[in-house]
Design a protein around this motif. Structure first.
Motif, PDB file in Angstrom:
ATOM      1  N   LYS A 536       0.840  -1.204   0.000  1.00 26.84           N
ATOM      2  CA  LYS A 536       0.000   0.000   0.000  1.00 26.84           C
ATOM      3  C   LYS A 536       0.867   1.243   0.000  1.00 26.84           C
ATOM      4  O   LYS A 536       1.780   1.385   0.804  1.00 26.84           O
ATOM      5  CB  LYS A 536      -0.909   0.001   1.243  1.00 26.84           C
ATOM      6  CG  LYS A 536      -1.883   1.163   1.296  1.00 26.84           C
ATOM      7  CD  LYS A 536      -3.012   0.948   0.307  1.00 26.84           C
ATOM      8  CE  LYS A 536      -4.134   1.993   0.500  1.00 26.84           C
ATOM      9  NZ  LYS A 536      -3.783   3.328  -0.061  1.00 26.84           N
ATOM     10  N   ARG A 537       0.590   2.116  -0.942  1.00 29.42           N
ATOM     11  CA  ARG A 537       1.213   3.433  -0.976  1.00 29.42           C
ATOM     12  C   ARG A 537       0.148   4.472  -0.619  1.00 29.42           C
ATOM     13  O   ARG A 537      -0.934   4.128  -0.165  1.00 29.42           O
ATOM     14  CB  ARG A 537       1.814   3.699  -2.354  1.00 29.42           C
ATOM     15  CG  ARG A 537       2.897   2.685  -2.753  1.00 29.42           C
ATOM     16  CD  ARG A 537       4.179   2.859  -1.951  1.00 29.42           C
ATOM     17  NE  ARG A 537       5.169   1.827  -2.226  1.00 29.42           N
ATOM     18  CZ  ARG A 537       6.046   1.856  -3.211  1.00 29.42           C
ATOM     19  NH1 ARG A 537       6.047   2.880  -4.073  1.00 29.42           N
ATOM     20  NH2 ARG A 537       6.927   0.879  -3.369  1.00 29.42           N
ATOM     21  N   GLU A 538       0.423   5.738  -0.811  1.00 29.02           N
ATOM     22  CA  GLU A 538      -0.509   6.781  -0.386  1.00 29.02           C
ATOM     23  C   GLU A 538      -1.880   6.629  -1.045  1.00 29.02           C
ATOM     24  O   GLU A 538      -2.905   6.601  -0.364  1.00 29.02           O
ATOM     25  CB  GLU A 538       0.089   8.154  -0.706  1.00 29.02           C
ATOM     26  CG  GLU A 538       1.295   8.511   0.158  1.00 29.02           C
ATOM     27  CD  GLU A 538       1.810   9.897  -0.139  1.00 29.02           C
ATOM     28  OE1 GLU A 538       1.220  10.586  -1.007  1.00 29.02           O
ATOM     29  OE2 GLU A 538       2.803  10.304   0.487  1.00 29.02           O
ATOM     30  N   ASP A 539      -1.911   6.572  -2.366  1.00 29.52           N
ATOM     31  CA  ASP A 539      -3.204   6.513  -3.062  1.00 29.52           C
ATOM     32  C   ASP A 539      -3.278   5.351  -4.051  1.00 29.52           C
ATOM     33  O   ASP A 539      -4.126   5.329  -4.931  1.00 29.52           O
ATOM     34  CB  ASP A 539      -3.466   7.830  -3.798  1.00 29.52           C
ATOM     35  CG  ASP A 539      -2.382   8.141  -4.830  1.00 29.52           C
ATOM     36  OD1 ASP A 539      -1.331   7.470  -4.788  1.00 29.52           O
ATOM     37  OD2 ASP A 539      -2.586   9.029  -5.679  1.00 29.52           O
ATOM     38  N   HIS A 540      -2.369   4.383  -3.921  1.00 34.96           N
ATOM     39  CA  HIS A 540      -2.358   3.262  -4.848  1.00 34.96           C
ATOM     40  C   HIS A 540      -1.582   2.100  -4.228  1.00 34.96           C
ATOM     41  O   HIS A 540      -1.075   2.197  -3.108  1.00 34.96           O
ATOM     42  CB  HIS A 540      -1.717   3.679  -6.184  1.00 34.96           C
ATOM     43  CG  HIS A 540      -0.261   4.007  -6.064  1.00 34.96           C
ATOM     44  ND1 HIS A 540       0.191   5.244  -5.681  1.00 34.96           N
ATOM     45  CD2 HIS A 540       0.866   3.251  -6.252  1.00 34.96           C
ATOM     46  CE1 HIS A 540       1.511   5.261  -5.656  1.00 34.96           C
ATOM     47  NE2 HIS A 540       1.945   4.059  -5.991  1.00 34.96           N
ATOM     48  N   TYR A 541      -1.509   1.006  -4.973  1.00 35.04           N
ATOM     49  CA  TYR A 541      -0.740  -0.164  -4.561  1.00 35.04           C
ATOM     50  C   TYR A 541       0.376  -0.413  -5.567  1.00 35.04           C
ATOM     51  O   TYR A 541       0.299   0.000  -6.732  1.00 35.04           O
ATOM     52  CB  TYR A 541      -1.630  -1.405  -4.502  1.00 35.04           C
ATOM     53  CG  TYR A 541      -2.648  -1.405  -3.390  1.00 35.04           C
ATOM     54  CD1 TYR A 541      -2.336  -1.904  -2.125  1.00 35.04           C
ATOM     55  CD2 TYR A 541      -3.937  -0.916  -3.597  1.00 35.04           C
ATOM     56  CE1 TYR A 541      -3.273  -1.915  -1.102  1.00 35.04           C
ATOM     57  CE2 TYR A 541      -4.882  -0.929  -2.581  1.00 35.04           C
ATOM     58  CZ  TYR A 541      -4.536  -1.422  -1.334  1.00 35.04           C
ATOM     59  OH  TYR A 541      -5.465  -1.429  -0.323  1.00 35.04           O
ATOM     60  N   CYS A 542       1.408  -1.137  -5.116  1.00 41.03           N
ATOM     61  CA  CYS A 542       2.465  -1.629  -6.001  1.00 41.03           C
ATOM     62  C   CYS A 542       2.478  -3.152  -5.939  1.00 41.03           C
ATOM     63  O   CYS A 542       2.316  -3.735  -4.860  1.00 41.03           O
ATOM     64  CB  CYS A 542       3.835  -1.086  -5.583  1.00 41.03           C
ATOM     65  SG  CYS A 542       4.089   0.639  -6.017  1.00 41.03           S
ATOM     66  N   LEU A 543       2.654  -3.787  -7.074  1.00 39.27           N
ATOM     67  CA  LEU A 543       2.692  -5.246  -7.138  1.00 39.27           C
ATOM     68  C   LEU A 543       4.041  -5.741  -6.616  1.00 39.27           C
ATOM     69  O   LEU A 543       5.094  -5.291  -7.071  1.00 39.27           O
ATOM     70  CB  LEU A 543       2.487  -5.712  -8.579  1.00 39.27           C
ATOM     71  CG  LEU A 543       2.427  -7.216  -8.809  1.00 39.27           C
ATOM     72  CD1 LEU A 543       1.212  -7.816  -8.125  1.00 39.27           C
ATOM     73  CD2 LEU A 543       2.386  -7.526 -10.302  1.00 39.27           C
ATOM     74  N   ILE A 544       4.007  -6.663  -5.648  1.00 41.68           N
ATOM     75  CA  ILE A 544       5.231  -7.182  -5.026  1.00 41.68           C
ATOM     76  C   ILE A 544       5.544  -8.597  -5.485  1.00 41.68           C
ATOM     77  O   ILE A 544       6.655  -8.904  -5.898  1.00 41.68           O
ATOM     78  CB  ILE A 544       5.118  -7.157  -3.486  1.00 41.68           C
ATOM     79  CG1 ILE A 544       4.902  -5.722  -2.993  1.00 41.68           C
ATOM     80  CG2 ILE A 544       6.365  -7.766  -2.845  1.00 41.68           C
ATOM     81  CD1 ILE A 544       6.040  -4.770  -3.326  1.00 41.68           C
ATOM     82  N   SER A 545       4.549  -9.482  -5.428  1.00 40.83           N
ATOM     83  CA  SER A 545       4.828 -10.894  -5.682  1.00 40.83           C
ATOM     84  C   SER A 545       3.534 -11.671  -5.833  1.00 40.83           C
ATOM     85  O   SER A 545       2.466 -11.235  -5.388  1.00 40.83           O
ATOM     86  CB  SER A 545       5.637 -11.461  -4.510  1.00 40.83           C
ATOM     87  OG  SER A 545       5.687 -12.871  -4.552  1.00 40.83           O
ATOM     88  N   HIS A 546       3.640 -12.852  -6.443  1.00 42.25           N
ATOM     89  CA  HIS A 546       2.559 -13.831  -6.369  1.00 42.25           C
ATOM     90  C   HIS A 546       2.590 -14.457  -4.978  1.00 42.25           C
ATOM     91  O   HIS A 546       3.564 -14.318  -4.241  1.00 42.25           O
ATOM     92  CB  HIS A 546       2.738 -14.912  -7.428  1.00 42.25           C
ATOM     93  CG  HIS A 546       3.905 -15.796  -7.163  1.00 42.25           C
ATOM     94  ND1 HIS A 546       5.188 -15.468  -7.543  1.00 42.25           N
ATOM     95  CD2 HIS A 546       4.011 -16.992  -6.504  1.00 42.25           C
ATOM     96  CE1 HIS A 546       6.008 -16.409  -7.157  1.00 42.25           C
ATOM     97  NE2 HIS A 546       5.331 -17.350  -6.523  1.00 42.25           N
ATOM     98  N   VAL A 547       1.535 -15.193  -4.614  1.00 42.76           N
ATOM     99  CA  VAL A 547       1.499 -15.891  -3.331  1.00 42.76           C
ATOM    100  C   VAL A 547       0.596 -17.117  -3.470  1.00 42.76           C
ATOM    101  O   VAL A 547      -0.435 -17.071  -4.136  1.00 42.76           O
ATOM    102  CB  VAL A 547       0.995 -14.972  -2.189  1.00 42.76           C
ATOM    103  CG1 VAL A 547      -0.367 -14.372  -2.526  1.00 42.76           C
ATOM    104  CG2 VAL A 547       0.913 -15.730  -0.856  1.00 42.76           C
TER     105      VAL A 547
END
Length: 570
Positions: A536-547
């Motif tokens: 989670k960022r301020e107003d959006h998300y960043c993709l990190i990994s599959h799970v």
């Protein structure tokens, strides 16, 4: 290529055709059941007959001639394969591991060529012979490889074999996303060529999506963004997020996190868990605005603890931390209801009624009697499996202990789950008893345990305190067999080391090692073939990994309590 190398390559191809009959599907590890960890006492060949492949010769395109793979039965395997000639095998392994086979334009040429030959000095070998020789070499694990035979090199050759198999049929149509999966391990001087070479194999495209026009003036980042946008708009799913979006492997930091970095090393573990049924849970209605991807999804939970996991020796350590409250939460107790498979709440693990306690006492006497008269552990396990307990609150789910064990065992299309030895509950009871004894609190164990585990725990205690040496020995052997299923063998190996993830609500899963942190969120994205971890960022998300998340990967429909929201990923 010397004549000796040519002869060994021909013999490898012949051996492959003979030994892997019925296992000739071209996979990364062909014919797993036929892999040779030890040299057989008899010959590597299974027949004394030559083999013939019909092919068009490059020096006479109009003439159809057979290509002979000679058996030479009067010679021993040592003479035929020259196992002691290290320099020769270094040359052969070096040919299979050549970077030539990872070039994107070479992959395209091999994929669409009507007849393909490997030409070296005065020798010309049909591609099919060379590919079979590679497969034959892959199964000879008893003969060590040299420094040329690294993992990525082998995967590159497997990729070009896959391209040849997939795209030589002009009647089968492939879209760009599927073609790019073949180019995972390719290399090129200009990153843009990764896309432009793949375009030559695309045979189906939506007329409503603008075509990608090769333009060498564009920067690689621009081409990658254009390609990802085109594929998502055309497919209307997130198939593309598979192998090259793992944050720790990305080299182009300016790319949006949802755009694959085709210059980075791929992550096979993501597509190991791919499921079309999971992608069809609900539509994501993906929309792309510039560098932003908006998609319908569900925030499942938040990562709470990340623990290393490497084989069966880590099971007891992690189990101990989950069971004894060191993580600060009692809901992770081993005999609690596992959230990922429960139709109710975590409070379903209610105290067992007095009626079941009375029945349990009878079962304990029954277990003691069986252990005293039987000398075969499988017979004892079968007898205990036949005992039917009355219903209890956990009948609709599995236990946390069972879920943890399931997470530890190899499972995916690359790592097929090995057949389990008998007595899985008996083995898990051994883990519990050993932990309690180590902590010195076996006397404080509950009088009754759910899901019939009381009889398995009592069986372990009875066997260990009895004079029945046969059962004691068989119990040790049984435990070793179960531990073996959690230690990833070479043929079941994942190509990404993994950690155990534990969420705040109690979900268990696997993530690539060293990538996910506490506070990252686990999400189900519409049209995605696996769950994903986002930051989670301020107003959006960043993709990190599959799970991989135990208990939700095989969902057929989205539960009503899982609310959807629009998720903004940059």
């Amino acid at each position: 290529m010397t004549k000796a190398a040519l002869e060994v390559i021909q013999s490898l191809a012949l051996m492959c055709l003979q030994r892997l009959e019925g296992h000739l599907h071209e996979t990364m590890v062909p014919g797993i059941a036929q892999i040779l960890r030890e040299r057989p006492k008899s010959s590597l060949f299974t027949s004394d007959k030559d083999a013939f492949l019909t092919s068009i010769r490059p020096d006479s395109p109009q003439a159809v001639k057979p290509y002979t793979l000679p058996r030479r039965p009067k010679l021993s395997d040592d003479v035929i394969f020259r196992f002691k000639d290290r320099k020769l095998w270094k040359k052969i392994d070096g040919m299979f591991a050549s970077s030539y086979f990872s070039r994107s334009w070479v992959i395209q040429e091999v994929a669409v060529g009507r007849e393909v030959f490997i030409v070296c000095t005065e020798w010309a070998i049909p591609w099919e012979v060379f590919a079979r020789a590679y497969e034959g070499r892959s199964v000879l694990l008893f003969h060590s490889r040299n420094e040329h035979s690294q993992l990525d090199s082998g995967l590159a050759f497997s990729g070009i074999k896959d391209a040849r198999r997939r795209y030589k049929d002009p009647e089968v149509a492939w879209d760009l996303a599927s073609v790019l999966a073949t180019f995972n391990y390719c290399k090129q001087t200009y990153p843009q060529d990764h896309i432009y070479a793949a375009l030559g194999l695309v045979k189906v495209r939506s007329s409503s999506v603008p075509a990608i026009i090769p333009d060498c003036r564009k920067k690689a980042e621009e081409v990658f963004l254009e390609t990802a946008t085109s594929i998502i708009n055309e497919r209307q799913d997130l198939y593309l997020l598979g192998t090259q979006t793992l944050s720790s492997r990305r080299t182009m930091k300016s790319l949006p996190s949802w755009v694959p970095d085709w210059t980075a090393a791929p992550t096979e573990a993501a597509t190991e868990y791919y499921s079309g049924a999971f992608a069809g849970l609900f539509s994501g209605h993906p929309t792309i605005y510039g560098q932003s991807l908006c998609v319908q999804g569900h925030i499942l939970d938040e990562a709470d603890h990340i623990l290393p996991m490497e084989g069966g020796d880590k099971l007891i350590e992690i189990f101990s931390r989950l069971a004894d409250g060191l993580l600060g939460k009692t809901i992770y107790g081993p005999f609690g209801s596992y959230l990922g498979r429960s139709n109710g709440s975590l409070e379903d693990a209610a105290p067992i009624s007095l009626a079941i306690i009375n029945i349990s006492k009878k079962i304990i006497r029954f277990v003691t009697l069986l252990a005293s008269v039987l000398t075969d552990l499988e017979q004892l396990i079968y007898a205990l499996d036949c005992v039917v307990l009355p219903p209890h609150p956990l009948d609709s789910s599995i236990l946390c202990l069972e879920a943890l064990w399931s997470v530890f065992k190899p499972h995916s299309r690359i790592r097929p789950r090995p057949s389990s030895p008998p007595g899985e509950k008996l083995y898990l009871a051994v883990c519990w008893v050993d932990l309690m004894m180590f902590q010195g609190c076996l006397t404080s164990m509950p009088h009754t345990l759910p899901k019939g585990f009381e009889m398995w725990v009592h069986a372990v205690l009875t066997i260990r305190h009895s004079q029945n040496n046969a059962l004691t020995r068989q119990l040790r052997e049984l435990c070793a067999e179960h531990i073996e299923t959690a230690i990833v063998k070479e043929e079941y190996r994942s190509y990404t080391k993994e950690d155990l993830i534990l969420t705040k609500r109690g979900y268990l899963g696997r993530v690539p090692e060293g990538v996910v942190k506490r506070g990252h969120v686990v999400t189900i994205l519409g049209g995605a073939f696996v769950p994903y971890v986002l930051e989670k960022r301020e107003d959006h998300y960043c993709l990190i990994s599959h799970v991989y998340v135990e208990g939700i990967m095989d969902m057929k429909t989205l539960p009503k309590d899982m609310k959807l929201e629009r998720i903004h990923i940059k």
